[in-house]
Scaffold this motif. Structure first.
Motif, PDB file in Angstrom:
ATOM      1  N   GLN A 140     -51.476  58.071 -18.507  1.00 38.55           N
ATOM      2  CA  GLN A 140     -51.802  57.620 -19.859  1.00 38.55           C
ATOM      3  C   GLN A 140     -52.332  56.190 -19.847  1.00 38.55           C
ATOM      4  O   GLN A 140     -53.252  55.853 -20.610  1.00 38.55           O
ATOM      5  CB  GLN A 140     -50.572  57.711 -20.767  1.00 38.55           C
ATOM      6  N   ALA A 141     -51.784  55.353 -18.971  1.00 40.82           N
ATOM      7  CA  ALA A 141     -52.286  53.982 -18.843  1.00 40.82           C
ATOM      8  C   ALA A 141     -53.751  54.000 -18.402  1.00 40.82           C
ATOM      9  O   ALA A 141     -54.580  53.234 -18.917  1.00 40.82           O
ATOM     10  CB  ALA A 141     -51.434  53.200 -17.840  1.00 40.82           C
ATOM     11  N   MET A 142     -54.074  54.869 -17.448  1.00 37.97           N
ATOM     12  CA  MET A 142     -55.460  54.990 -16.999  1.00 37.97           C
ATOM     13  C   MET A 142     -56.343  55.530 -18.115  1.00 37.97           C
ATOM     14  O   MET A 142     -57.476  55.077 -18.320  1.00 37.97           O
ATOM     15  CB  MET A 142     -55.547  55.905 -15.782  1.00 37.97           C
ATOM     16  N   TRP A 143     -55.813  56.508 -18.876  1.00 37.84           N
ATOM     17  CA  TRP A 143     -56.558  57.109 -19.987  1.00 37.84           C
ATOM     18  C   TRP A 143     -56.926  56.052 -21.027  1.00 37.84           C
ATOM     19  O   TRP A 143     -58.076  55.951 -21.450  1.00 37.84           O
ATOM     20  CB  TRP A 143     -55.711  58.210 -20.605  1.00 37.84           C
ATOM     21  N   VAL A 144     -55.967  55.245 -21.441  1.00 33.49           N
ATOM     22  CA  VAL A 144     -56.222  54.197 -22.427  1.00 33.49           C
ATOM     23  C   VAL A 144     -57.229  53.190 -21.870  1.00 33.49           C
ATOM     24  O   VAL A 144     -58.182  52.790 -22.556  1.00 33.49           O
ATOM     25  CB  VAL A 144     -54.921  53.475 -22.832  1.00 33.49           C
ATOM     26  N   SER A 145     -57.035  52.782 -20.624  1.00 34.95           N
ATOM     27  CA  SER A 145     -57.911  51.775 -20.011  1.00 34.95           C
ATOM     28  C   SER A 145     -59.345  52.266 -19.924  1.00 34.95           C
ATOM     29  O   SER A 145     -60.288  51.532 -20.273  1.00 34.95           O
ATOM     30  CB  SER A 145     -57.402  51.420 -18.609  1.00 34.95           C
ATOM     31  N   PHE A 146     -59.530  53.505 -19.474  1.00 33.08           N
ATOM     32  CA  PHE A 146     -60.870  54.056 -19.321  1.00 33.08           C
ATOM     33  C   PHE A 146     -61.567  54.230 -20.662  1.00 33.08           C
ATOM     34  O   PHE A 146     -62.727  53.854 -20.833  1.00 33.08           O
ATOM     35  CB  PHE A 146     -60.807  55.410 -18.607  1.00 33.08           C
ATOM     36  N   THR A 147     -60.883  54.825 -21.615  1.00 29.04           N
ATOM     37  CA  THR A 147     -61.533  55.127 -22.889  1.00 29.04           C
ATOM     38  C   THR A 147     -61.843  53.866 -23.685  1.00 29.04           C
ATOM     39  O   THR A 147     -62.830  53.819 -24.411  1.00 29.04           O
ATOM     40  CB  THR A 147     -60.663  56.067 -23.750  1.00 29.04           C
ATOM     41  N   CYS A 148     -61.017  52.845 -23.542  1.00 30.94           N
ATOM     42  CA  CYS A 148     -61.198  51.638 -24.359  1.00 30.94           C
ATOM     43  C   CYS A 148     -61.904  50.508 -23.617  1.00 30.94           C
ATOM     44  O   CYS A 148     -62.100  49.433 -24.195  1.00 30.94           O
ATOM     45  CB  CYS A 148     -59.825  51.153 -24.833  1.00 30.94           C
ATOM     46  N   ILE A 149     -62.311  50.733 -22.362  1.00 32.15           N
ATOM     47  CA  ILE A 149     -62.891  49.657 -21.577  1.00 32.15           C
ATOM     48  C   ILE A 149     -64.163  49.101 -22.218  1.00 32.15           C
ATOM     49  O   ILE A 149     -64.411  47.887 -22.193  1.00 32.15           O
ATOM     50  CB  ILE A 149     -63.171  50.122 -20.117  1.00 32.15           C
ATOM     51  N   ALA A 150     -64.991  49.961 -22.819  1.00 32.24           N
ATOM     52  CA  ALA A 150     -66.221  49.477 -23.464  1.00 32.24           C
ATOM     53  C   ALA A 150     -65.899  48.580 -24.648  1.00 32.24           C
ATOM     54  O   ALA A 150     -66.618  47.598 -24.921  1.00 32.24           O
ATOM     55  CB  ALA A 150     -67.077  50.658 -23.917  1.00 32.24           C
ATOM     56  N   VAL A 151     -64.812  48.882 -25.361  1.00 32.13           N
ATOM     57  CA  VAL A 151     -64.384  48.050 -26.492  1.00 32.13           C
ATOM     58  C   VAL A 151     -63.952  46.687 -25.999  1.00 32.13           C
ATOM     59  O   VAL A 151     -64.374  45.643 -26.538  1.00 32.13           O
ATOM     60  CB  VAL A 151     -63.230  48.732 -27.254  1.00 32.13           C
ATOM     61  N   TYR A 152     -63.111  46.652 -24.970  1.00 28.68           N
ATOM     62  CA  TYR A 152     -62.630  45.376 -24.440  1.00 28.68           C
ATOM     63  C   TYR A 152     -63.790  44.506 -23.961  1.00 28.68           C
ATOM     64  O   TYR A 152     -63.889  43.326 -24.331  1.00 28.68           O
ATOM     65  CB  TYR A 152     -61.675  45.604 -23.259  1.00 28.68           C
ATOM     66  N   VAL A 153     -64.665  45.093 -23.135  1.00 30.10           N
ATOM     67  CA  VAL A 153     -65.752  44.317 -22.537  1.00 30.10           C
ATOM     68  C   VAL A 153     -66.731  43.837 -23.602  1.00 30.10           C
ATOM     69  O   VAL A 153     -67.198  42.694 -23.571  1.00 30.10           O
ATOM     70  CB  VAL A 153     -66.483  45.144 -21.458  1.00 30.10           C
ATOM     71  N   ALA A 154     -67.046  44.698 -24.579  1.00 30.15           N
ATOM     72  CA  ALA A 154     -67.978  44.308 -25.639  1.00 30.15           C
ATOM     73  C   ALA A 154     -67.416  43.171 -26.484  1.00 30.15           C
ATOM     74  O   ALA A 154     -68.135  42.233 -26.857  1.00 30.15           O
ATOM     75  CB  ALA A 154     -68.297  45.512 -26.522  1.00 30.15           C
ATOM     76  N   MET A 155     -66.127  43.241 -26.818  1.00 34.21           N
ATOM     77  CA  MET A 155     -65.515  42.177 -27.605  1.00 34.21           C
ATOM     78  C   MET A 155     -65.532  40.843 -26.859  1.00 34.21           C
ATOM     79  O   MET A 155     -65.787  39.788 -27.438  1.00 34.21           O
ATOM     80  CB  MET A 155     -64.065  42.545 -27.950  1.00 34.21           C
ATOM     81  N   ILE A 156     -65.263  40.908 -25.556  1.00 30.53           N
ATOM     82  CA  ILE A 156     -65.176  39.687 -24.763  1.00 30.53           C
ATOM     83  C   ILE A 156     -66.552  39.072 -24.528  1.00 30.53           C
ATOM     84  O   ILE A 156     -66.694  37.848 -24.433  1.00 30.53           O
ATOM     85  CB  ILE A 156     -64.493  39.995 -23.408  1.00 30.53           C
ATOM     86  N   SER A 157     -67.591  39.912 -24.454  1.00 33.35           N
ATOM     87  CA  SER A 157     -68.948  39.440 -24.166  1.00 33.35           C
ATOM     88  C   SER A 157     -69.535  38.708 -25.370  1.00 33.35           C
ATOM     89  O   SER A 157     -69.140  38.925 -26.517  1.00 33.35           O
ATOM     90  CB  SER A 157     -69.842  40.626 -23.784  1.00 33.35           C
ATOM     91  N   GLY A 235     -75.127  43.018 -17.467  1.00 34.72           N
ATOM     92  CA  GLY A 235     -74.698  42.937 -16.079  1.00 34.72           C
ATOM     93  C   GLY A 235     -73.712  44.014 -15.696  1.00 34.72           C
ATOM     94  O   GLY A 235     -73.877  45.203 -16.015  1.00 34.72           O
ATOM     95  N   ILE A 236     -72.652  43.600 -15.033  1.00 34.11           N
ATOM     96  CA  ILE A 236     -71.625  44.548 -14.585  1.00 34.11           C
ATOM     97  C   ILE A 236     -70.911  45.214 -15.757  1.00 34.11           C
ATOM     98  O   ILE A 236     -70.284  46.253 -15.617  1.00 34.11           O
ATOM     99  CB  ILE A 236     -70.605  43.836 -13.664  1.00 34.11           C
ATOM    100  N   GLY A 237     -71.028  44.613 -16.937  1.00 31.25           N
ATOM    101  CA  GLY A 237     -70.387  45.175 -18.123  1.00 31.25           C
ATOM    102  C   GLY A 237     -70.871  46.562 -18.481  1.00 31.25           C
ATOM    103  O   GLY A 237     -70.164  47.333 -19.136  1.00 31.25           O
ATOM    104  N   TYR A 238     -72.089  46.910 -18.040  1.00 35.15           N
ATOM    105  CA  TYR A 238     -72.616  48.246 -18.338  1.00 35.15           C
ATOM    106  C   TYR A 238     -71.776  49.355 -17.702  1.00 35.15           C
ATOM    107  O   TYR A 238     -71.847  50.508 -18.127  1.00 35.15           O
ATOM    108  CB  TYR A 238     -74.063  48.369 -17.869  1.00 35.15           C
ATOM    109  N   VAL A 239     -71.008  48.995 -16.694  1.00 37.87           N
ATOM    110  CA  VAL A 239     -70.118  49.985 -16.072  1.00 37.87           C
ATOM    111  C   VAL A 239     -69.136  50.536 -17.100  1.00 37.87           C
ATOM    112  O   VAL A 239     -68.672  51.669 -16.997  1.00 37.87           O
ATOM    113  CB  VAL A 239     -69.354  49.365 -14.885  1.00 37.87           C
ATOM    114  N   ALA A 240     -68.837  49.750 -18.137  1.00 37.86           N
ATOM    115  CA  ALA A 240     -67.890  50.171 -19.173  1.00 37.86           C
ATOM    116  C   ALA A 240     -68.389  51.392 -19.938  1.00 37.86           C
ATOM    117  O   ALA A 240     -67.598  52.073 -20.607  1.00 37.86           O
ATOM    118  CB  ALA A 240     -67.627  49.014 -20.144  1.00 37.86           C
TER     119      ALA A 240
END
Length: 300
Positions: A140-157, A235-240
């Protein structure tokens, strides 16, 4: 250690390693929480919440809070990132809103369902085993991390304080997916509440067009989230952008649809009506025209 426990331990390590690799998608930012890069901190937070949840759940041998804690992790992690930002953009605001609406709605729906049902059959055996149960929580930790990674990276960028046309398209796609998921969940819940349908499978409403319309809605809405985030990435953020592909792969090939299909085949595989329903109803992507005779309602 038995071979089964060794297999569970390998998956636990694998899930944790995947989260660590995601933490390397570090946008060009100096934002930190407790002197830790903000993305690395938030992914550690996601993992830690599940570990704490597991400890409580294993001690008390309960699975009641599994889905609810997962949903709260989505909302709380997005809030932590959002309120750590020195400035908020329109994209940040929209991303936070869609994550909060989806996670809180789904969390309350699943929590209410397990309170009504009393237990979740997925965990009858796993919760008796330390490593097997922990595998679910780290998964479940991996599930949350994977699905929300684009949200985290976009907010931080760093991004302009305007929603791009692509982001607006993403909003409409998210709305469509969310509506489909809500309607599908509601139709199935109402179906199961009718005592006349006990032990039967649902084949009406959206379930007459797809055998898993709720999963189709979830894949669709996370695709919308990725489009909302797209123009904020670089950059590397597109991996999200792997997020919706991961959701599709896990639901259609992993622990979602295959498990439900096997369970349904075991229960109704010898019924002609079910075979007809299965033959004429797509597994995931809904058909546009419902031109077959409806079998008697019956579900997973």
């Amino acid at each position: 250690m038995s071979s089964k426990n060794l297999g569970h331990l390998r998956l636990i390590i694998f899930f944790t390693a995947i989260i660590f690799l995601l933490s390397l998608i570090v946008p060009d930012t100096k934002l930190e929480i407790f002197d830790i890069n903000i993305l690395q901190f938030i992914l550690f937070y996601v993992w830690l919440v599940q570990i704490v949840g597991f400890i409580f759940a294993f001690i008390y041998q309960t699975e009641r809070y599994y889905d609810f804690i997962g949903s709260l992790t989505y909302s709380s992690s997005a809030l932590i990132v959002y309120f750590s930002l020195p400035t908020k953009t329109q994209t940040d605001n929209v991303l936070l809103i869609v994550v909060l609406i989806w996670s809180l709605r789904l969390g309350l729906f699943l929590f209410r369902r397990i309170l009504e049902d009393g237990h979740d059959t997925r965990f009858d055996k796993p919760k008796q085993s330390f490593f097997h149960f922990l595998q679910y929580w780290t998964g479940q930790a991996m599930w949350v991390s994977f699905t929300c990674i684009a949200v985290y990276v976009a907010m931080i960028s760093n991004e302009p304080n305007t929603l791009s046309p692509i982001s607006l398209i993403g909003v409409f796609i998210w709305i469509a997916g969310f509506i489909i998921e809500v309607i599908a969940d509601g139709q199935k819940r109402n179906f199961r509440k009718d005592l006349n349908n006990k032990g039967r499978y649902i084949s009406t409403g959206l379930w007459s067009r797809s055998r898993h319309p709720n999963y189709f809605g979830e894949i669709t809405l996370w695709t919308g989230v990725s489009l909302i985030a797209l123009t904020s990435l670089n950059g590397i953020g597109y991996v999200a952008l792997i997020s919706p592909f991961f959701v599709y792969a896990l639901l259609s090939k992993g622990s979602g649809i295959p498990l439900l299909e096997r369970s349904a085949d075991k229960r109704w595989g010898d019924e002609l009506d079910y075979e007809e329903y299965k033959k004429n109803t797509p597994v995931l992507f809904p058909k546009l025209f419902n031109n077959i005779k409806q079998p008697d309602s019956n579900s997973n």
